[in-house]
Design a protein around this motif. Structure first.
Motif, PDB file in Angstrom:
ATOM      1  N   PRO A   1       0.810  -1.228   0.000  1.00  0.00           N
ATOM      2  CA  PRO A   1       0.000   0.000   0.000  1.00  0.00           C
ATOM      3  C   PRO A   1       0.837   1.271   0.000  1.00  0.00           C
ATOM      4  CG  PRO A   1       0.057  -0.926   2.203  1.00  0.00           C
ATOM      5  CD  PRO A   1       0.774  -1.910   1.313  1.00  0.00           C
ATOM      6  N   ILE A   2       2.100   1.167   0.414  1.00  0.00           N
ATOM      7  CA  ILE A   2       2.971   2.345   0.410  1.00  0.00           C
ATOM      8  C   ILE A   2       3.113   2.868  -1.017  1.00  0.00           C
ATOM      9  CG2 ILE A   2       5.278   3.199   0.959  1.00  0.00           C
ATOM     10  CD1 ILE A   2       5.479   0.792   2.944  1.00  0.00           C
ATOM     11  N   LEU A   3       3.380   1.944  -1.946  1.00  0.00           N
ATOM     12  CA  LEU A   3       3.551   2.321  -3.349  1.00  0.00           C
ATOM     13  C   LEU A   3       2.221   2.682  -3.995  1.00  0.00           C
ATOM     14  CD1 LEU A   3       6.157  -0.386  -4.439  1.00  0.00           C
ATOM     15  CD2 LEU A   3       6.570   1.963  -3.671  1.00  0.00           C
ATOM     16  N   THR A   4       1.179   1.928  -3.653  1.00  0.00           N
ATOM     17  CA  THR A   4      -0.136   2.199  -4.242  1.00  0.00           C
ATOM     18  C   THR A   4      -0.584   3.622  -3.929  1.00  0.00           C
ATOM     19  OG1 THR A   4      -0.743  -0.137  -4.006  1.00  0.00           O
ATOM     20  CG2 THR A   4      -2.536   1.435  -4.372  1.00  0.00           C
ATOM     21  N   ILE A   5      -0.426   4.036  -2.675  1.00  0.00           N
ATOM     22  CA  ILE A   5      -0.843   5.385  -2.286  1.00  0.00           C
ATOM     23  C   ILE A   5       0.066   6.434  -2.920  1.00  0.00           C
ATOM     24  CG2 ILE A   5      -1.068   6.971  -0.336  1.00  0.00           C
ATOM     25  CD1 ILE A   5      -1.927   4.495   1.338  1.00  0.00           C
ATOM     26  N   ALA A   6       1.368   6.197  -2.885  1.00  0.00           N
ATOM     27  CA  ALA A   6       2.307   7.176  -3.439  1.00  0.00           C
ATOM     28  C   ALA A   6       2.048   7.431  -4.920  1.00  0.00           C
ATOM     29  CB  ALA A   6       3.742   6.696  -3.231  1.00  0.00           C
ATOM     30  N   ASN A   7       1.608   6.384  -5.635  1.00  0.00           N
ATOM     31  CA  ASN A   7       1.397   6.496  -7.079  1.00  0.00           C
ATOM     32  C   ASN A   7      -0.085   6.594  -7.440  1.00  0.00           C
ATOM     33  OD1 ASN A   7       4.213   6.192  -7.596  1.00  0.00           O
ATOM     34  ND2 ASN A   7       4.001   3.989  -7.286  1.00  0.00           N
ATOM     35  N   GLY A   8      -0.915   6.935  -6.460  1.00  0.00           N
ATOM     36  CA  GLY A   8      -2.350   6.928  -6.668  1.00  0.00           C
ATOM     37  C   GLY A   8      -2.845   8.004  -7.614  1.00  0.00           C
ATOM     38  N   SER A   9      -3.964   7.701  -8.253  1.00  0.00           N
ATOM     39  CA  SER A   9      -4.615   8.664  -9.141  1.00  0.00           C
ATOM     40  C   SER A   9      -5.324   9.728  -8.315  1.00  0.00           C
ATOM     41  CB  SER A   9      -5.634   7.946 -10.022  1.00  0.00           C
ATOM     42  OG  SER A   9      -6.697   7.437  -9.226  1.00  0.00           O
ATOM     43  N   GLU A  10      -5.741  10.791  -8.981  1.00  0.00           N
ATOM     44  CA  GLU A  10      -6.465  11.851  -8.286  1.00  0.00           C
ATOM     45  C   GLU A  10      -7.754  11.311  -7.674  1.00  0.00           C
ATOM     46  OE1 GLU A  10      -8.498  16.239  -9.216  1.00  0.00           O
ATOM     47  OE2 GLU A  10      -7.143  15.293 -10.676  1.00  0.00           O
ATOM     48  N   ALA A  11      -8.452  10.459  -8.425  1.00  0.00           N
ATOM     49  CA  ALA A  11      -9.702   9.875  -7.912  1.00  0.00           C
ATOM     50  C   ALA A  11      -9.426   8.967  -6.721  1.00  0.00           C
ATOM     51  CB  ALA A  11     -10.409   9.101  -9.018  1.00  0.00           C
TER      52      ALA A  11
END
Length: 285
Positions: free
Chosen positions: A202-212
């Motif tokens: 989740p660290i990477l998922t959040i860091a690279n998350g879309s605006e939505a």
């Protein structure tokens, strides 16, 4: 002053046996998503008024255990029922149902693998079954998830993947990315499970998350709780960095302690209080 404190404590201790008591039961439910499994165990805490007021509905907390542990550990080692009863009796915590799924037996993972679809089981079977079997208030505002270690990591991942479902995500000593672990050294299933942990990082998922995605994550109350001597400390701090990068509000507590029940027992109290505190103020029927 000392005499007054002593008298107060004696009175409080004398009242403990008279506290209204909830109950923890162990149960099973039908299971179709997990290969070779037809029934799955869980433990559930029902608050003191549950059996008395048949019309009342309750918020729910899904409480996830760590690696190598069991759904029964929150009661056996964390003292879940006594803690919840005490907080409710003191008026510090709203009555709620707390359910502890089983994710160690057969395969120790909370996520989907090709041969073991635990996330599917959780969201397609377990949560719907619990919320139609017990009197649970509907909606995100009344549903939270928490856990320690492997379960803390899963709680964070579930919040990332399903922000529309959870009001609070509370991670204790969360295992967020693969790390060398001594107890997995001779486990032949460790490589695929560790790979899954990294796939779901989740660290990477959040860091690279879309605006939505970021906007959806901002609707969750995030609470990260980790000991200063915990081997997951660096990963949890990196998670906070991802929150900060995306301007996602969060709560962080770093306290003295390691990766054990000496830390998780008091953390459970903090989690129950925090989850209760984020509930809607007017919970009337």
């Amino acid at each position: 002053m000392k005499k007054q404190v002593a008298l107060f404590l004696m009175a409080w201790l004398c009242c403990l046996p008279m506290l209204a008591q909830g109950m923890v039961t162990r149960a099973t439910m039908p299971c179709a998503s997990l290969q070779g499994i037809t029934e799955r165990e869980y433990s559930i805490y029902l608050p003191p008024s549950y059996e008395e007021d048949k019309a009342k509905t309750y918020p729910i907390l899904y409480l996830l255990h760590g690696g190598g542990c069991s759904n029964t550990d929150w009661e056996q080692y964390g003292g879940l029922s006594h803690l919840a009863d005490s907080l409710i009796a003191c008026g510090q915590m709203e009555e709620m149902v707390v359910v502890c799924p089983e994710a160690n037996k057969d395969n120790m993972i909370w996520f989907n693998a090709d041969h073991w679809r635990y996330e599917d089981f959780m969201f397609r079977e377990f949560i719907p079954y619990i919320e139609r079997t017990y009197r649970i208030k509907p909606g995100k505002a009344y549903r939270s998830v928490a856990g320690f270690s492997m379960g803390g990591g899963a709680a964070v991942v579930y919040g990332v993947l399903h922000p529309d479902l959870f009001n609070v995500v509370y991670g204790m000593s969360s295992y967020l990315r693969a790390q060398p672990l001594e107890f997995l050294k001779n486990d032949p299933s460790a490589p695929w499970r560790q790979k899954l942990v990294d796939d779901y990082n989740p660290i990477l998922t959040i860091a690279n998350g879309s605006e939505a995605g970021v906007e959806a994550w901002k609707t969750v109350h995030w609470f990260i709780d980790c000991g200063d001597k915990d081997f997951t400390y660096d990963a949890n701090i990196d998670l906070i960095s991802s929150f900060r990068k995306q301007a996602i509000p969060y709560e962080l507590r770093i306290k003295s302690g390691g990766h054990d029940w000496n830390y998780w027992r008091p953390a459970l109290r903090d989690a129950l209080l925090y989850v209760s505190g984020q509930l809607p103020r007017n919970m009337g029927e």
